[in-house]
Scaffold this active site. Structure first.
Site, short mmCIF file in Angstrom:
data_model
loop_
_atom_site.label_atom_id
_atom_site.label_comp_id
_atom_site.label_asym_id
_atom_site.label_seq_id
_atom_site.Cartn_x
_atom_site.Cartn_y
_atom_site.Cartn_z
N GLU A 1 -9.62 -2.03 5.55
CA GLU A 1 -10.17 -1.70 6.85
C GLU A 1 -11.39 -2.56 7.16
O GLU A 1 -11.95 -3.20 6.27
CB GLU A 1 -10.56 -0.22 6.87
CG GLU A 1 -9.39 0.75 6.61
CD GLU A 1 -8.48 0.94 7.82
OE1 GLU A 1 -8.34 0.01 8.63
OE2 GLU A 1 -7.89 2.03 7.94
N HIS B 1 -7.00 -4.75 10.36
CA HIS B 1 -6.79 -4.54 8.93
C HIS B 1 -5.53 -5.26 8.43
O HIS B 1 -4.61 -5.56 9.21
CB HIS B 1 -6.79 -3.05 8.55
CG HIS B 1 -5.58 -2.27 8.94
ND1 HIS B 1 -5.58 -0.89 8.99
CD2 HIS B 1 -4.33 -2.63 9.30
CE1 HIS B 1 -4.39 -0.48 9.36
NE2 HIS B 1 -3.60 -1.50 9.55
N ASN C 1 -7.17 -2.75 14.50
CA ASN C 1 -8.57 -3.01 14.13
C ASN C 1 -8.69 -4.24 13.21
O ASN C 1 -9.75 -4.49 12.65
CB ASN C 1 -9.18 -1.77 13.45
CG ASN C 1 -8.47 -1.41 12.14
OD1 ASN C 1 -7.57 -2.12 11.69
ND2 ASN C 1 -8.89 -0.32 11.52
N ASP D 1 0.82 -1.20 0.00
CA ASP D 1 0.00 0.00 0.00
C ASP D 1 0.86 1.26 0.00
O ASP D 1 2.08 1.20 0.20
CB ASP D 1 -0.95 0.00 1.21
CG ASP D 1 -0.27 -0.41 2.52
OD1 ASP D 1 0.98 -0.37 2.58
OD2 ASP D 1 -0.96 -0.77 3.46
P1 PGA Z 1 2.41 -1.43 12.70
O1 PGA Z 1 1.25 -1.45 11.63
O2 PGA Z 1 3.37 -2.49 12.30
O3 PGA Z 1 2.98 -0.05 12.63
O4 PGA Z 1 1.76 -1.73 14.02
C1 PGA Z 1 0.71 -2.67 11.23
C2 PGA Z 1 -0.48 -2.42 10.34
O5 PGA Z 1 -1.18 -1.41 10.56
O6 PGA Z 1 -0.73 -3.23 9.44
#
Ligand code: PGA
Length: 247
Positions: free
Chosen positions: A147, A142, A140, A68
């Protein structure tokens, strides 16, 4: 097929094991496509891979794809995922810019974003399935920027980031107001095409999402739960992230 879970004492131990796993697969697929993720979680893995780069084969045939990119940030913006990957991994490995692919989030105009979506999906089709896709998990649930309540049958698309993601990612910006509100992400269908998936999860903030992903129902409210349907998923978690899992 069951998701295979390995629990490590802490983040550093998890990162070393993940680097081992990734290095072995790069050795077996030096001409293949490696799917990468940004965020804090894989940083330790990337640092460890760089520390051990002498063990890697010639990487001139390797291609990388990322999940992404924020919409509205140029590739050289310090918070862009392009920039993150260059600094954390690509420069250190000596990968040339033409070996690595991202959605182009530089122009947030809807028509330009749509063109970037189509171009990325075509590029992914042309490259073929990654031999490995590294994933993190959002608090959450995702994966990529898919999302909660995302459809499962999506390919690359533009997403509106949820308030929880904007808050979680504001730590990288001066304030939550600066976090882009949209991104381009591989869809769930796109990322499920990888031959193998390695999910990394660290810290107690991820414990609830990880439990739901592994032990809960497969449901769009928890996008990562779709990984229960993939036939080759490893989860590497530290004890804090794994703390809510049943034995
Ligand atoms: P993070 O993000 O490794 O910064 O916790 C993971 C994600 O949001 O997929």
């Amino acid at each position: 097929m069951q998701v295979k879970v390995t629990v490590f004492k802490d983040y550093d131990e998890m990162s070393r094991a993940a680097a081992d796993f990734v290095i072995d697969l790069i050795k077996a697929n030096p001409q293949g496509v490696l799917g990468l993720a940004t965020g804090s979680t894989p940083e330790g893995t990337y640092a460890e891979i760089l520390r051990r780069k002498d063990e890697l084969p010639d990487l001139s045939g390797l291609r990388t794809v990322n999940l992404d990119e924020y919409l509205g940030l140029a590739a050289d913006h310090p918070q862009s995922y392009h920039y993150f990957m260059r600094k954390k991994l690509f420069d250190g490995l000596g990968l040339k810019p033409e070996q690595s692919f991202f959605p182009d989030g530089s122009n947030a105009d809807p028509e330009a974003a749509h063109a970037a979506v189509i171009a990325y999906e075509h590029k992914l089709l042309e490259l073929g399935a990654p031999f490995l896709q590294i994933l993190g998990i959002g608090e959450n649930g995702h994966i990529g920027f898919n999302e909660p309540a995302s459809q499962f049958n999506t390919r690359t698309h533009v997403v509106n980031l949820s308030e929880s993601t904007i808050q979680a990612n504001s730590r990288f910006f001066n304030s939550a107001d600066e976090v882009p509100k949209q991104a381009i992400t591989m869809g769930v269908l796109t990322l499920m095409q990888a031959s193998r998936i390695l999910m990394l999860a660290s810290g107690e903030k991820k414990a609830k999402a990880l439990k739901g992903m592994i032990e809960g129902l497969v449901e769009p409210e928890l996008p990562a739960s779709i990984l229960q349907m993939h036939e080759n998923v490893n989860v590497f978690a530290d004890e804090a992230a794994a703390s809510l899992l049943s034995k």
